[in-house]
Design a protein around this motif. Structure first.
Motif, PDB file in Angstrom:
ATOM      1  N   ALA A  18      37.846 105.738  63.097  1.00  6.72           N
ATOM      2  CA  ALA A  18      39.250 106.035  63.408  1.00  6.72           C
ATOM      3  C   ALA A  18      39.913 106.750  62.232  1.00  6.72           C
ATOM      4  O   ALA A  18      40.670 107.719  62.428  1.00  6.72           O
ATOM      5  CB  ALA A  18      39.993 104.739  63.740  1.00  6.72           C
ATOM      6  N   HIS A  19      39.635 106.265  61.025  1.00  5.42           N
ATOM      7  CA  HIS A  19      40.183 106.917  59.827  1.00  5.42           C
ATOM      8  C   HIS A  19      39.746 108.379  59.766  1.00  5.42           C
ATOM      9  O   HIS A  19      40.571 109.281  59.548  1.00  5.42           O
ATOM     10  CB  HIS A  19      39.706 106.168  58.575  1.00  5.42           C
ATOM     11  N   LEU A  20      38.464 108.613  59.967  1.00  8.12           N
ATOM     12  CA  LEU A  20      37.933 109.979  59.908  1.00  8.12           C
ATOM     13  C   LEU A  20      38.573 110.865  60.968  1.00  8.12           C
ATOM     14  O   LEU A  20      38.984 112.010  60.689  1.00  8.12           O
ATOM     15  CB  LEU A  20      36.414 109.950  60.078  1.00  8.12           C
ATOM     16  N   ILE A  21      38.689 110.371  62.202  1.00  2.69           N
ATOM     17  CA  ILE A  21      39.252 111.177  63.302  1.00  2.69           C
ATOM     18  C   ILE A  21      40.714 111.497  63.035  1.00  2.69           C
ATOM     19  O   ILE A  21      41.141 112.655  63.143  1.00  2.69           O
ATOM     20  CB  ILE A  21      39.078 110.445  64.643  1.00  2.69           C
ATOM     21  N   PHE A  22      41.512 110.473  62.703  1.00 11.47           N
ATOM     22  CA  PHE A  22      42.946 110.688  62.480  1.00 11.47           C
ATOM     23  C   PHE A  22      43.198 111.681  61.350  1.00 11.47           C
ATOM     24  O   PHE A  22      43.981 112.625  61.497  1.00 11.47           O
ATOM     25  CB  PHE A  22      43.646 109.364  62.152  1.00 11.47           C
ATOM     26  N   TRP A  23      42.522 111.451  60.210  1.00 16.32           N
ATOM     27  CA  TRP A  23      42.821 112.244  59.028  1.00 16.32           C
ATOM     28  C   TRP A  23      42.107 113.593  59.011  1.00 16.32           C
ATOM     29  O   TRP A  23      42.341 114.404  58.122  1.00 16.32           O
ATOM     30  CB  TRP A  23      42.531 111.462  57.766  1.00 16.32           C
ATOM     31  N   THR A  24      41.256 113.828  59.994  1.00 13.14           N
ATOM     32  CA  THR A  24      40.732 115.182  60.202  1.00 13.14           C
ATOM     33  C   THR A  24      41.585 115.920  61.221  1.00 13.14           C
ATOM     34  O   THR A  24      41.937 117.087  61.028  1.00 13.14           O
ATOM     35  CB  THR A  24      39.272 115.137  60.700  1.00 13.14           C
ATOM     36  N   LEU A  25      41.933 115.236  62.298  1.00 14.15           N
ATOM     37  CA  LEU A  25      42.639 115.861  63.414  1.00 14.15           C
ATOM     38  C   LEU A  25      44.087 116.215  63.079  1.00 14.15           C
ATOM     39  O   LEU A  25      44.536 117.339  63.336  1.00 14.15           O
ATOM     40  CB  LEU A  25      42.600 114.921  64.616  1.00 14.15           C
ATOM     41  N   ILE A  26      44.814 115.280  62.475  1.00  7.63           N
ATOM     42  CA  ILE A  26      46.253 115.496  62.251  1.00  7.63           C
ATOM     43  C   ILE A  26      46.534 116.678  61.322  1.00  7.63           C
ATOM     44  O   ILE A  26      47.330 117.557  61.671  1.00  7.63           O
ATOM     45  CB  ILE A  26      46.917 114.197  61.755  1.00  7.63           C
ATOM     46  N   PRO A  27      45.927 116.775  60.142  1.00 11.63           N
ATOM     47  CA  PRO A  27      46.195 117.967  59.323  1.00 11.63           C
ATOM     48  C   PRO A  27      45.676 119.253  59.967  1.00 11.63           C
ATOM     49  O   PRO A  27      46.268 120.320  59.784  1.00 11.63           O
ATOM     50  CB  PRO A  27      45.476 117.677  57.999  1.00 11.63           C
ATOM     51  N   TYR A 119      44.321 106.786  49.489  1.00  8.80           N
ATOM     52  CA  TYR A 119      43.181 106.752  50.404  1.00  8.80           C
ATOM     53  C   TYR A 119      43.570 107.057  51.843  1.00  8.80           C
ATOM     54  O   TYR A 119      42.791 106.837  52.762  1.00  8.80           O
ATOM     55  CB  TYR A 119      42.463 105.396  50.286  1.00  8.80           C
ATOM     56  N   ASN A 120      44.791 107.595  52.000  1.00  9.70           N
ATOM     57  CA  ASN A 120      45.211 108.048  53.319  1.00  9.70           C
ATOM     58  C   ASN A 120      46.023 109.337  53.208  1.00  9.70           C
ATOM     59  O   ASN A 120      45.506 110.421  53.468  1.00  9.70           O
ATOM     60  CB  ASN A 120      45.976 106.950  54.079  1.00  9.70           C
ATOM     61  N   PHE A 121      47.273 109.237  52.785  1.00 12.57           N
ATOM     62  CA  PHE A 121      48.200 110.368  52.843  1.00 12.57           C
ATOM     63  C   PHE A 121      47.732 111.588  52.046  1.00 12.57           C
ATOM     64  O   PHE A 121      47.936 112.731  52.466  1.00 12.57           O
ATOM     65  CB  PHE A 121      49.578 109.917  52.335  1.00 12.57           C
ATOM     66  N   THR A 122      47.119 111.371  50.917  1.00  9.56           N
ATOM     67  CA  THR A 122      46.737 112.495  50.050  1.00  9.56           C
ATOM     68  C   THR A 122      45.324 113.024  50.328  1.00  9.56           C
ATOM     69  O   THR A 122      44.925 114.038  49.762  1.00  9.56           O
ATOM     70  CB  THR A 122      46.813 112.092  48.558  1.00  9.56           C
ATOM     71  N   THR A 123      44.578 112.351  51.195  1.00  7.29           N
ATOM     72  CA  THR A 123      43.164 112.708  51.358  1.00  7.29           C
ATOM     73  C   THR A 123      42.889 114.025  52.076  1.00  7.29           C
ATOM     74  O   THR A 123      41.794 114.577  51.893  1.00  7.29           O
ATOM     75  CB  THR A 123      42.395 111.587  52.087  1.00  7.29           C
ATOM     76  N   PRO A 124      43.796 114.573  52.922  1.00  7.14           N
ATOM     77  CA  PRO A 124      43.454 115.859  53.545  1.00  7.14           C
ATOM     78  C   PRO A 124      43.209 116.997  52.552  1.00  7.14           C
ATOM     79  O   PRO A 124      42.532 117.972  52.897  1.00  7.14           O
ATOM     80  CB  PRO A 124      44.676 116.150  54.431  1.00  7.14           C
ATOM     81  N   PHE A 347      49.883  98.395  61.283  1.00  7.47           N
ATOM     82  CA  PHE A 347      51.156  99.087  61.045  1.00  7.47           C
ATOM     83  C   PHE A 347      50.991 100.176  59.990  1.00  7.47           C
ATOM     84  O   PHE A 347      51.365 101.333  60.204  1.00  7.47           O
ATOM     85  CB  PHE A 347      52.220  98.078  60.609  1.00  7.47           C
ATOM     86  N   PHE A 348      50.410  99.819  58.829  1.00  2.41           N
ATOM     87  CA  PHE A 348      50.234 100.809  57.764  1.00  2.41           C
ATOM     88  C   PHE A 348      49.198 101.871  58.136  1.00  2.41           C
ATOM     89  O   PHE A 348      49.331 103.035  57.748  1.00  2.41           O
ATOM     90  CB  PHE A 348      49.821 100.116  56.462  1.00  2.41           C
ATOM     91  N   PHE A 349      48.181 101.462  58.905  1.00  3.41           N
ATOM     92  CA  PHE A 349      47.129 102.395  59.304  1.00  3.41           C
ATOM     93  C   PHE A 349      47.705 103.549  60.131  1.00  3.41           C
ATOM     94  O   PHE A 349      47.312 104.700  59.950  1.00  3.41           O
ATOM     95  CB  PHE A 349      46.055 101.658  60.104  1.00  3.41           C
ATOM     96  N   PHE A 350      48.651 103.227  61.028  1.00  7.57           N
ATOM     97  CA  PHE A 350      49.242 104.265  61.870  1.00  7.57           C
ATOM     98  C   PHE A 350      50.467 104.919  61.228  1.00  7.57           C
ATOM     99  O   PHE A 350      50.773 106.079  61.518  1.00  7.57           O
ATOM    100  CB  PHE A 350      49.626 103.694  63.239  1.00  7.57           C
ATOM    101  N   PRO A 353      49.531 108.359  58.909  1.00 13.16           N
ATOM    102  CA  PRO A 353      49.311 109.634  59.589  1.00 13.16           C
ATOM    103  C   PRO A 353      50.539 110.131  60.350  1.00 13.16           C
ATOM    104  O   PRO A 353      50.753 111.344  60.453  1.00 13.16           O
ATOM    105  CB  PRO A 353      48.147 109.345  60.544  1.00 13.16           C
ATOM    106  N   VAL A 354      51.344 109.195  60.864  1.00 11.57           N
ATOM    107  CA  VAL A 354      52.582 109.607  61.547  1.00 11.57           C
ATOM    108  C   VAL A 354      53.533 110.278  60.562  1.00 11.57           C
ATOM    109  O   VAL A 354      54.127 111.326  60.854  1.00 11.57           O
ATOM    110  CB  VAL A 354      53.259 108.382  62.221  1.00 11.57           C
ATOM    111  N   LEU A 355      53.681 109.680  59.381  1.00 12.00           N
ATOM    112  CA  LEU A 355      54.542 110.286  58.350  1.00 12.00           C
ATOM    113  C   LEU A 355      54.000 111.637  57.908  1.00 12.00           C
ATOM    114  O   LEU A 355      54.767 112.589  57.701  1.00 12.00           O
ATOM    115  CB  LEU A 355      54.644 109.347  57.147  1.00 12.00           C
TER     116      LEU A 355
END
Length: 440
Positions: A18-27, A119-124, A347-350, A353-355
């Motif tokens: 899920a992490h990989l899909i979200f943080w690849t797809l959204i950016p 490990y989330n917001f800055t990773t793209p 909550f933090f997981f979603f 990527p929303v932000l």
């Protein structure tokens, strides 16, 4: 449902997928152009060397491999970042499982660090900071194998030296981890004498320096330009007495700020704070060495030199904070009452990527809004009107020229900044604003 090891493994694989899909797809969907650091490293990668004016070569090397395979498809480089993040998560899990001998506590250790900004917001943005992550986690894991084993294995020492070198070739600040681990072993061997010196330890140093030899030669031949750049970024030359107080305090405040979501998630897991620290505890000693000591050394660097520590430099430093937190408070964790923790985690997981998507869509003045493809098309059209040759050289700063190098189908080599003598060496060339393209 009964919690068993198979279920825990499945949760981990669902999480990282899920992490990989979200943080690849959204950016990929919300950004118009790749981020600055990624374009910059792609520019270096078009003309690979054993180092560059700002950083050692590893990030450019990795990006160039992917470019040679996939070309200029933006989503690939967002995927690459997440591959590096997930590899680091995997080794954090392996390490944590060995620390706790409990897969659920190991999983919680990884889920906790998902709440940390790095490990989330800055990773793209694939850059030297993201590039360090897997090498940092692998180096820690195999250092632990050496630390925890009665018999020192050649392979473990070899892998520590190899991945430590890869980490150092990603960014020099990797040295803070290596120094911390070395200090731990020096303490145990020469001060407390709890361990005997083994000549296999020297394998790590031998492999480390052998891998670094080409870069060290390059560094010497180029007047240590990357070190000069790094020191300039700290503002060391302009530091005053007050900076020795101001910058360390700012550094500490920023670290606390970054860790707020992590601390909230930890509080949901452990509502009763009760510590019983025993420094003779081997596991605790190792966890403190890899988590706290590198940060202490960074703080002391700022305190002694008056240098400014940039927030993003701390990216890999918190990879094992989840493991340390769970280890310190495992007696207060009720594994039958994890619902509040899981609600907070989701909550933090979603939220992140929303932000990210909101910022990316709502603001139109970011580097990722740069019309790189459009400029490349216009440049190619203007070139074709004047010349019959192929563009194979681009000159200018890494951002403007790097975008052309990335987007033009001919993948011209980035050859540094615009200089008269470089233009004189070209058969044909054309300059647009602060960028020139040409053919040899």
């Amino acid at each position: 449902m009964t919690i068993n090891n198979k279920n825990i493994d499945n949760v981990f694989y669902i999480f990282v997928t899920a992490h990989l899909i979200f943080w690849t797809l959204i950016p990929s969907l919300t950004n118009h152009n790749l981020p600055l650091d990624t374009i910059e490293a792609l520019a270096w990668g078009s003309n690979l060397d054993w180092g560059f004016n700002k950083h050692p070569p590893m990030s450019a090397f990795v990006l160039e491999i992917f470019f040679q395979i996939f070309g200029s498809q933006d989503w690939i480089y967002y995927l690459l970042s997440q591959i590096f993040v997930i590899i680091s998560f995997y080794y954090v899990l392996k390490f944590s499982n060995e620390i706790f001998n409990n897969k659920l506590l190991g999983l919680i250790s990884v889920l906790l660090i998902e709440a940390i900004y790095f490990y989330n917001f800055t990773t793209p943005e694939f850059n030297v900071n993201v590039c360090q992550l897997p090498f940092w986690s692998i180096t820690v894991y195999y250092s632990w194998k050496i630390y925890n084993s009665k018999e020192i294995k050649f392979l473990d020492c070899f892998l520590v030296g190899l991945f430590a070198a890869f980490g150092f070739l990603s960014k020099y600040l990797f040295l803070y981890l290596l120094v911390s681990i070395d200090l731990l072993f020096i303490y145990l061997i020469f001060l407390t004498k709890e361990r005997k010196f083994d000549f296999k330890y020297l394998i790590t140093l031998e492999v480390f320096f052998v891998v670094l030899v080409p870069h060290l030669i390059w560094l010497n031949n180029n007047e240590f330009i990357t070190i000069t750049y790094g020191l300039a970024r700290t503002g060391l030359e302009q530091s005053s007495f007050i900076d020795h107080i101001k910058f360390p305090i700012i550094f500490l405040l920023k670290q606390v700020g970054i860790l707020i979501p992590f601390l909230i998630l930890s509080w949901l897991l452990v509502k009763k704070i009760k510590l019983n620290l025993k420094l003779e505890d081997k596991k605790l000693l190792f966890l403190l060495a890899i988590n706290i000591l590198p940060i202490v050394l960074m703080f002391l660097t700022s305190l002694v030199t008056g240098s400014k520590i940039r927030t993003m430099w701390m990216t890999p430093f918190y990879l094992f904070f989840g493991t340390l937190t769970v280890y310190l408070f495992q007696a207060q964790i009720n594994l039958k009452k994890l619902k509040p923790f899981m609600v907070g985690f989701i909550f933090f997981f979603f939220l992140s990527p929303v932000l990210y998507a909101y910022v990316s869509i709502s603001k139109d003045d970011k580097r990722t809004d740069y019309p790189g493809k459009e400029i490349a098309v216009k440049t190619q059209y203007a070139w074709d009107q004047q010349f019959n040759s192929k563009i194979n050289v681009v000159l200018g700063d890494e951002w403007s020229a790097g975008n052309l190098s990335y987007h033009l189908k001919s993948r011209p080599v980035w050859d540094g900044f615009v200089e008269r003598e470089k233009l004189d060496q070209l058969k044909d060339y054309m300059c647009l604003d602060n960028v020139c393209v040409g053919s040899r």
